[in-house]
Design a protein around this motif. Sequence first.
Motif, PDB file in Angstrom:
ATOM      1  N   ILE A  36       0.782  -1.261   0.047  1.00 46.48           N
ATOM      2  CA  ILE A  36      -0.029  -0.181  -0.005  1.00 46.48           C
ATOM      3  C   ILE A  36       0.951   1.178   0.051  1.00 46.48           C
ATOM      4  CG2 ILE A  36      -1.690   1.206   1.191  1.00 46.48           C
ATOM      5  CD1 ILE A  36      -2.655  -1.760   0.414  1.00 46.48           C
ATOM      6  N   ASP A  37       0.830   2.129  -1.006  1.00 46.15           N
ATOM      7  CA  ASP A  37       1.551   3.213  -1.132  1.00 46.15           C
ATOM      8  C   ASP A  37       0.628   4.478  -1.624  1.00 46.15           C
ATOM      9  OD1 ASP A  37       3.515   5.089  -1.613  1.00 46.15           O
ATOM     10  OD2 ASP A  37       4.121   4.390  -3.730  1.00 46.15           O
ATOM     11  N   LYS A  38       0.097   4.912  -0.551  1.00 42.61           N
ATOM     12  CA  LYS A  38      -0.887   6.044  -0.486  1.00 42.61           C
ATOM     13  C   LYS A  38      -0.236   7.432   0.050  1.00 42.61           C
ATOM     14  CE  LYS A  38      -4.548   3.721  -1.740  1.00 42.61           C
ATOM     15  NZ  LYS A  38      -5.401   2.633  -1.153  1.00 42.61           N
ATOM     16  N   ARG A  39      -0.518   8.543  -0.298  1.00 47.32           N
ATOM     17  CA  ARG A  39      -0.390   9.964   0.154  1.00 47.32           C
ATOM     18  C   ARG A  39      -1.445  10.686   0.752  1.00 47.32           C
ATOM     19  NH1 ARG A  39       4.987  10.251  -1.755  1.00 47.32           N
ATOM     20  NH2 ARG A  39       4.967  12.449  -0.965  1.00 47.32           N
ATOM     21  N   PRO A  40      -1.591  10.631   1.917  1.00 40.93           N
ATOM     22  CA  PRO A  40      -2.740  11.429   2.497  1.00 40.93           C
ATOM     23  C   PRO A  40      -2.562  12.811   2.594  1.00 40.93           C
ATOM     24  CG  PRO A  40      -1.846   9.847   4.054  1.00 40.93           C
ATOM     25  CD  PRO A  40      -0.971   9.631   2.936  1.00 40.93           C
ATOM     26  N   ARG A  41      -3.422  13.536   2.606  1.00 35.48           N
ATOM     27  CA  ARG A  41      -3.391  14.921   2.757  1.00 35.48           C
ATOM     28  C   ARG A  41      -2.820  15.454   4.149  1.00 35.48           C
ATOM     29  NH1 ARG A  41      -6.753  19.487   0.582  1.00 35.48           N
ATOM     30  NH2 ARG A  41      -7.504  17.855  -0.842  1.00 35.48           N
ATOM     31  N   VAL A  42      -3.265  14.767   4.995  1.00 39.77           N
ATOM     32  CA  VAL A  42      -2.687  15.157   6.435  1.00 39.77           C
ATOM     33  C   VAL A  42      -2.700  13.736   7.231  1.00 39.77           C
ATOM     34  CG1 VAL A  42      -4.975  16.096   6.976  1.00 39.77           C
ATOM     35  CG2 VAL A  42      -2.584  16.927   8.381  1.00 39.77           C
ATOM     36  N   VAL A  43      -1.821  13.562   8.156  1.00 38.41           N
ATOM     37  CA  VAL A  43      -1.897  12.487   9.329  1.00 38.41           C
ATOM     38  C   VAL A  43      -1.996  13.238  10.670  1.00 38.41           C
ATOM     39  CG1 VAL A  43      -0.775  10.610  10.249  1.00 38.41           C
ATOM     40  CG2 VAL A  43      -0.717  10.891   7.750  1.00 38.41           C
ATOM     41  N   ASN A  62     -14.178  19.537   5.402  1.00 37.95           N
ATOM     42  CA  ASN A  62     -13.500  19.755   4.232  1.00 37.95           C
ATOM     43  C   ASN A  62     -14.006  18.926   3.053  1.00 37.95           C
ATOM     44  OD1 ASN A  62     -11.740  22.189   4.706  1.00 37.95           O
ATOM     45  ND2 ASN A  62     -11.335  20.974   6.648  1.00 37.95           N
ATOM     46  N   GLN A  63     -14.825  18.209   3.770  1.00 35.97           N
ATOM     47  CA  GLN A  63     -15.259  16.711   2.417  1.00 35.97           C
ATOM     48  C   GLN A  63     -14.035  16.212   1.882  1.00 35.97           C
ATOM     49  OE1 GLN A  63     -17.689  19.152  -0.345  1.00 35.97           O
ATOM     50  NE2 GLN A  63     -19.267  19.488   0.984  1.00 35.97           N
ATOM     51  N   LEU A  64     -13.295  15.792   2.966  1.00 35.69           N
ATOM     52  CA  LEU A  64     -12.048  14.879   2.646  1.00 35.69           C
ATOM     53  C   LEU A  64     -12.567  13.453   3.009  1.00 35.69           C
ATOM     54  CD1 LEU A  64      -9.436  17.286   3.739  1.00 35.69           C
ATOM     55  CD2 LEU A  64      -9.847  16.600   1.388  1.00 35.69           C
ATOM     56  N   ASP A  65     -11.695  12.494   2.381  1.00 40.84           N
ATOM     57  CA  ASP A  65     -11.952  11.032   2.799  1.00 40.84           C
ATOM     58  C   ASP A  65     -11.086  10.964   4.108  1.00 40.84           C
ATOM     59  OD1 ASP A  65     -13.268  10.125   0.656  1.00 40.84           O
ATOM     60  OD2 ASP A  65     -11.325  10.062  -0.413  1.00 40.84           O
ATOM     61  N   LEU A  66     -11.645  10.173   5.103  1.00 43.53           N
ATOM     62  CA  LEU A  66     -11.013   9.639   6.333  1.00 43.53           C
ATOM     63  C   LEU A  66     -10.670   8.525   6.546  1.00 43.53           C
ATOM     64  CD1 LEU A  66     -10.583  10.967   9.346  1.00 43.53           C
ATOM     65  CD2 LEU A  66     -13.233  10.428   9.792  1.00 43.53           C
ATOM     66  N   ALA A  67      -9.484   8.118   7.041  1.00 43.77           N
ATOM     67  CA  ALA A  67      -9.125   6.950   7.112  1.00 43.77           C
ATOM     68  C   ALA A  67      -8.778   6.806   8.796  1.00 43.77           C
ATOM     69  CB  ALA A  67      -7.816   6.256   6.462  1.00 43.77           C
ATOM     70  N   VAL A  68      -8.886   5.713   9.404  1.00 43.80           N
ATOM     71  CA  VAL A  68      -8.605   5.684  10.726  1.00 43.80           C
ATOM     72  C   VAL A  68      -7.783   4.301  11.146  1.00 43.80           C
ATOM     73  CG1 VAL A  68      -9.376   5.032  13.047  1.00 43.80           C
ATOM     74  CG2 VAL A  68     -10.801   6.272  11.244  1.00 43.80           C
ATOM     75  N   ARG A  69      -6.456   4.783  11.703  1.00 47.04           N
ATOM     76  CA  ARG A  69      -5.596   3.727  11.886  1.00 47.04           C
ATOM     77  C   ARG A  69      -5.179   3.375  13.216  1.00 47.04           C
ATOM     78  NH1 ARG A  69       0.324   5.737  10.087  1.00 47.04           N
ATOM     79  NH2 ARG A  69      -0.998   6.162   8.245  1.00 47.04           N
ATOM     80  N   GLY A  70      -5.390   2.208  13.592  1.00 47.76           N
ATOM     81  CA  GLY A  70      -5.193   1.776  15.001  1.00 47.76           C
ATOM     82  C   GLY A  70      -3.724   1.043  15.029  1.00 47.76           C
ATOM     83  N   ASP A  82      -5.333   7.853  -0.321  1.00 45.88           N
ATOM     84  CA  ASP A  82      -4.834   9.033  -0.973  1.00 45.88           C
ATOM     85  C   ASP A  82      -5.551  10.273  -0.830  1.00 45.88           C
ATOM     86  OD1 ASP A  82      -2.581   8.181  -2.358  1.00 45.88           O
ATOM     87  OD2 ASP A  82      -3.551   7.313  -3.849  1.00 45.88           O
ATOM     88  N   ASP A  83      -4.762  11.417  -0.571  1.00 50.97           N
ATOM     89  CA  ASP A  83      -5.499  12.773  -0.392  1.00 50.97           C
ATOM     90  C   ASP A  83      -6.410  12.913   0.792  1.00 50.97           C
ATOM     91  OD1 ASP A  83      -5.117  15.400  -1.550  1.00 50.97           O
ATOM     92  OD2 ASP A  83      -6.965  15.195  -2.552  1.00 50.97           O
ATOM     93  N   GLY A  84      -6.492  11.975   1.521  1.00 45.71           N
ATOM     94  CA  GLY A  84      -7.247  11.986   2.862  1.00 45.71           C
ATOM     95  C   GLY A  84      -6.807  12.402   4.056  1.00 45.71           C
TER      96      GLY A  84
END
Length: 456
Positions: A36-43, A62-70, A82-84
């Motif tokens: 997995i090689d993704k580039r989020p907007r912000v972590v 901001n209508q951005l995708d949201l990913a959650v990491r445990g 990507d971009d989330g």
Amino acid sequence: MTNATVEQLRERVRGAVIAAGDDGYDEARRVYNAMIDKRPRVVVRAANAGDVIAAVDFARENQLDLAVRGGSHSVPGFGTWDDGVVVDLSAMRGMRVDPAGRTARAEGGATWGDFNAATYAFGLAATGGIVSTTGVGGLTLGGGIGYLARGLGLSCDNLVSADVVTADGRLLIASERENEDLFWAIRGGGGNFGVVTSFEFRLSPVRDIFGGPMFFDLERARDVLSFFREFIVDAPEQLGGFPAFQIAPPLPFIPEERHGVPHVAIVACWSGPLEEGEKALRPFRDVAPIVAEMVGPMPYPALNSAFDGLVPPGLQHYWKANFNRELTDAAIEGHLQYGPKLPTVNSTVHIYPINGACHRVASDATAFAYRDATFATVIAGMWPDPAENEANIQWVRDYYAATAPHSEEGGYINFMSADDQPRIEANYRGNYARLVETKRKYDPANLFHVNQNIRP
Ligand SMILES: Cc1cc2nc3c(=O)[nH]c(=O)nc-3n(C[C@H](O)[C@H](O)[C@H](O)COP(=O)(O)OP(=O)(O)OC[C@H]3O[C@@H](n4cnc5c(N)ncnc54)[C@H](O)[C@@H]3O)c2cc1C
């Protein structure tokens, strides 16, 4: 969205906010599966529930995708996007144990290593995973299968309550008494309903166990699988473990000539009185000669971390999952055809028994629907070299194709790859409609969609 908006987020958040171009960005965007090689907007490396709320609000507004990491172990890599916006809980790993009340609280980013170390000190445990680096969060929210499940139920069955940040940025307590529908949904429904910042578990007495891996010659695989299928149905519930296909790693307890050779194995965990351990495991010795073993008394956390070295971060991963209501001879044939063809020492196939306490919970009592399954299989393709992706993925797919016709339609969501999204509804069977209804209530816009998604 302007840089000024990210600056506002930084002001609101106590933990680190890492955007493209910042120091540490490459490390912050990385997840456990190196494919997995993704580039989020912000972590957002949250320090507390307030930070989580800030990140959720920021993504929604901001209508951005949201990913959650445990713990970051998701094979499809749901902990980055990507971009989330990524809510990274890895700085929230605190544990608090109440030995008298026999409960423990784990922050949303704790791993099973964190959990077991904290509870072991008091001779207590809850069902967790096989590997210590897996997150309490993702594993519990998907169900949670492990050594102690026959006696204590799935991880989610040990959950007492959870603090959940929902899509609208509120923090709700979910338990049998509060927000019961949410509590029902998060016990198997994955990360679909919000970010859990704190899990409260019921604990049971478990300190040292008697167990470990036993390797058998591959030609005895049929005997081992057929025996295990019958034996484990009514074996004492303190006996956990599973049969596996595994290439023998170059470890001192394995004779050198067997290193690199595929074997069938049983990994056992007896959590009853230690002095009864030998007797409890004896039936395995009678099935076929053991060619290598590392069995004995050990702290439960030692068994929980025994295989960590085989699965370091940075491998390529592609997995498939099956549930079996009955592990038929035809299903075993499929295992015998592809188990011996394990392509790498990191890859493995585990056939986990689902019975005992897991069966005493009704199929509709939690979101985890396959309470009548007797086995959950994971075909875990794991390998270091991206140049070998095609061959390894093909092995997993061929193995799955050989066993799927003899298995249930659904599979355990935590063992599935991203291309299994079409199987999600089948995984939840009769619970799916209620999950959709709950999703509509708590996350109608599907903000939490970077997961095995239940669409509202
Ligand atoms: C080496 C290895 C061993 C494993 N062994 C087992 C096992 O023994 N038993 C078993 O049942 N499974 C096992 N799994 C599968 C495991 O349960 C899943 O990969 C699980 O999703 C991992 O959770 P995580 O928190 O580490 O991963 P993440 O990638 O961080 O998260 C996985 C999913 O859960 C969500 N999530 C995580 N934490 C939270 C939270 N606090 N709040 C809301 N959503 C959250 C994420 O958004 C994502 O959708 C194993 C996986 C690996 C890679």
